[in-house]
Design a protein around this motif. Sequence first.
Motif, mmCIF file in Angstrom:
data_model
loop_
_atom_site.group_PDB
_atom_site.id
_atom_site.type_symbol
_atom_site.label_atom_id
_atom_site.label_comp_id
_atom_site.label_asym_id
_atom_site.label_seq_id
_atom_site.Cartn_x
_atom_site.Cartn_y
_atom_site.Cartn_z
ATOM 1 N N GLU A 119 0.834 -1.200 0.000
ATOM 2 C CA GLU A 119 0.000 0.000 0.000
ATOM 3 C C GLU A 119 0.874 1.257 0.000
ATOM 4 O OE1 GLU A 119 -3.686 1.970 2.531
ATOM 5 O OE2 GLU A 119 -2.358 0.551 3.519
ATOM 6 N N ASN A 120 1.927 1.247 0.800
ATOM 7 C CA ASN A 120 2.839 2.398 0.850
ATOM 8 C C ASN A 120 3.521 2.613 -0.490
ATOM 9 O OD1 ASN A 120 2.213 2.947 3.501
ATOM 10 N ND2 ASN A 120 3.941 1.815 4.334
ATOM 11 N N GLU A 121 3.924 1.520 -1.149
ATOM 12 C CA GLU A 121 4.541 1.643 -2.475
ATOM 13 C C GLU A 121 3.561 2.247 -3.466
ATOM 14 O OE1 GLU A 121 6.103 -2.031 -3.912
ATOM 15 O OE2 GLU A 121 7.766 -2.037 -2.499
ATOM 16 N N LEU A 122 2.317 1.780 -3.397
ATOM 17 C CA LEU A 122 1.291 2.305 -4.289
ATOM 18 C C LEU A 122 1.046 3.789 -4.016
ATOM 19 C CD1 LEU A 122 -0.726 1.629 -6.514
ATOM 20 C CD2 LEU A 122 -2.375 1.041 -4.739
ATOM 21 N N GLN A 123 0.962 4.162 -2.753
ATOM 22 C CA GLN A 123 0.754 5.568 -2.393
ATOM 23 C C GLN A 123 1.920 6.430 -2.869
ATOM 24 O OE1 GLN A 123 -1.762 7.236 -1.145
ATOM 25 N NE2 GLN A 123 -3.049 5.422 -0.962
ATOM 26 N N THR A 124 3.126 5.938 -2.661
ATOM 27 C CA THR A 124 4.317 6.683 -3.096
ATOM 28 C C THR A 124 4.308 6.867 -4.604
ATOM 29 O OG1 THR A 124 5.576 5.776 -1.256
ATOM 30 C CG2 THR A 124 6.835 6.731 -3.060
ATOM 31 N N SER A 125 3.968 5.804 -5.313
ATOM 32 C CA SER A 125 3.921 5.885 -6.779
ATOM 33 C C SER A 125 2.855 6.861 -7.245
ATOM 34 C CB SER A 125 3.664 4.507 -7.379
ATOM 35 O OG SER A 125 4.712 3.636 -7.046
ATOM 36 N N LEU A 126 1.701 6.823 -6.608
ATOM 37 C CA LEU A 126 0.634 7.755 -6.979
ATOM 38 C C LEU A 126 1.034 9.204 -6.698
ATOM 39 C CD1 LEU A 126 -2.539 5.802 -5.812
ATOM 40 C CD2 LEU A 126 -1.852 6.311 -8.153
ATOM 41 N N ILE A 127 1.711 9.413 -5.598
ATOM 42 C CA ILE A 127 2.191 10.767 -5.278
ATOM 43 C C ILE A 127 3.161 11.239 -6.339
ATOM 44 C CG2 ILE A 127 3.648 12.070 -3.658
ATOM 45 C CD1 ILE A 127 2.277 10.406 -1.401
ATOM 46 N N GLN A 128 4.074 10.354 -6.761
ATOM 47 C CA GLN A 128 5.040 10.723 -7.792
ATOM 48 C C GLN A 128 4.346 10.997 -9.117
ATOM 49 O OE1 GLN A 128 7.806 7.469 -7.742
ATOM 50 N NE2 GLN A 128 9.000 8.321 -6.049
ATOM 51 N N ILE A 129 3.345 10.200 -9.455
ATOM 52 C CA ILE A 129 2.609 10.419 -10.701
ATOM 53 C C ILE A 129 1.882 11.755 -10.652
ATOM 54 C CG2 ILE A 129 0.621 9.597 -12.050
ATOM 55 C CD1 ILE A 129 1.555 6.728 -11.316
ATOM 56 N N ARG A 130 1.241 12.039 -9.527
ATOM 57 C CA ARG A 130 0.528 13.322 -9.394
ATOM 58 C C ARG A 130 1.494 14.499 -9.452
ATOM 59 N NH1 ARG A 130 -2.951 10.658 -4.854
ATOM 60 N NH2 ARG A 130 -4.716 9.924 -6.095
ATOM 61 N N ALA A 131 2.664 14.331 -8.846
ATOM 62 C CA ALA A 131 3.667 15.402 -8.885
ATOM 63 C C ALA A 131 4.124 15.644 -10.321
ATOM 64 C CB ALA A 131 4.857 15.056 -7.992
ATOM 65 N N ARG A 132 4.340 14.567 -11.065
ATOM 66 C CA ARG A 132 4.756 14.689 -12.475
ATOM 67 C C ARG A 132 3.657 15.361 -13.288
ATOM 68 N NH1 ARG A 132 8.340 15.538 -16.242
ATOM 69 N NH2 ARG A 132 8.065 14.278 -18.093
ATOM 70 N N LYS A 133 2.417 14.969 -13.045
ATOM 71 C CA LYS A 133 1.277 15.561 -13.751
ATOM 72 C C LYS A 133 1.194 17.057 -13.449
ATOM 73 C CE LYS A 133 -3.760 15.282 -13.922
ATOM 74 N NZ LYS A 133 -4.944 14.624 -13.330
ATOM 75 N N THR A 134 1.331 17.408 -12.174
ATOM 76 C CA THR A 134 1.297 18.826 -11.789
ATOM 77 C C THR A 134 2.433 19.585 -12.451
ATOM 78 O OG1 THR A 134 0.337 18.200 -9.665
ATOM 79 C CG2 THR A 134 1.322 20.397 -9.809
ATOM 80 N N HIS A 135 3.603 18.992 -12.477
ATOM 81 C CA HIS A 135 4.765 19.631 -13.104
ATOM 82 C C HIS A 135 4.502 19.887 -14.584
ATOM 83 C CE1 HIS A 135 8.945 20.576 -13.952
ATOM 84 N NE2 HIS A 135 8.945 19.651 -14.902
ATOM 85 N N LEU A 136 3.970 18.876 -15.273
ATOM 86 C CA LEU A 136 3.677 19.037 -16.701
ATOM 87 C C LEU A 136 2.604 20.109 -16.928
ATOM 88 C CD1 LEU A 136 3.721 15.317 -17.884
ATOM 89 C CD2 LEU A 136 5.422 17.084 -18.367
ATOM 90 N N MET A 137 1.599 20.146 -16.056
ATOM 91 C CA MET A 137 0.550 21.165 -16.198
ATOM 92 C C MET A 137 1.122 22.563 -15.977
ATOM 93 S SD MET A 137 -2.674 19.191 -14.428
ATOM 94 C CE MET A 137 -3.743 20.605 -14.453
ATOM 95 N N LEU A 138 1.995 22.696 -14.981
ATOM 96 C CA LEU A 138 2.604 24.003 -14.720
ATOM 97 C C LEU A 138 3.473 24.447 -15.892
ATOM 98 C CD1 LEU A 138 3.525 23.689 -10.938
ATOM 99 C CD2 LEU A 138 1.745 25.123 -11.949
ATOM 100 N N GLU A 139 4.200 23.503 -16.482
ATOM 101 C CA GLU A 139 5.009 23.836 -17.663
ATOM 102 C C GLU A 139 4.112 24.281 -18.810
ATOM 103 O OE1 GLU A 139 7.467 20.496 -18.636
ATOM 104 O OE2 GLU A 139 9.029 21.083 -17.222
ATOM 105 N N SER A 140 2.976 23.611 -18.974
ATOM 106 C CA SER A 140 2.034 23.965 -20.031
ATOM 107 C C SER A 140 1.473 25.365 -19.803
ATOM 108 C CB SER A 140 0.908 22.939 -20.075
ATOM 109 O OG SER A 140 -0.065 23.311 -21.013
ATOM 110 N N VAL A 141 1.113 25.663 -18.555
ATOM 111 C CA VAL A 141 0.596 26.995 -18.222
ATOM 112 C C VAL A 141 1.661 28.050 -18.477
ATOM 113 C CG1 VAL A 141 -0.148 28.447 -16.286
ATOM 114 C CG2 VAL A 141 -1.147 26.184 -16.594
ATOM 115 N N LYS A 142 2.893 27.754 -18.103
ATOM 116 C CA LYS A 142 3.991 28.693 -18.319
ATOM 117 C C LYS A 142 4.183 28.954 -19.815
ATOM 118 C CE LYS A 142 8.855 29.373 -17.183
ATOM 119 N NZ LYS A 142 10.056 28.777 -16.580
#
Length: 187
Positions: A119-142
């Motif tokens: 469960e912790n591995e899954l949570q960590t992976s989801l956090i990393q995926i969400r962080a990557r998604k947020t990063h890509l969205m911020l780059e797109s907005v920029k």
Amino acid sequence: MGRRKLEIKRIESKSNRQMSFCKRSKGLMKKAKAISILCDVDVAVVIISNRGKLHEFSSTNSLTGILQRYETHVEAEIQAAEHSKYSSMTTGELLEETERQLEKTNADGLTVTDLIHLENELQTSLIQIRARKTHLMLESVKALHEKEKLLRKEKKHLEKNRARMKKNRKVNEMSDLPPQRVTLSFF
């Protein structure tokens, strides 16, 4: 007379090998001390001779402290490598991989700690995926903001050109008119 390049291979003569070991190990310790002082870093050197004698240097008081930090760092790198494997996956792929692992390991036979670990591995992976998604969205907005700035500059430039053309057209229209008589009157 300069130094010649020494070929790196085992020294055959036992006495020459022992003499070289003594000199080079002292030189290595000296270099370790120098780098720790010059760069303000923790350095540990451990040498075990072929006779089993231990030679060590530590820039701090505790060689074991440095070795424990090294071990912790290696474990963290191994865990990061495992997590990076999962972070490159999409959410669907991640869920499929987790399901495959659960089927492979027979989830009924897993202990609670194993399930918590998964469960912790899954949570960590989801956090990393969400962080990557947020990063890509911020780059797109920029990028969109930069594009908006360029379009605003282009709009101003076009408006200036339009105003200049309007002004030139009025000047041309005035020059095309027949000259008017001007009467001057004096009192």
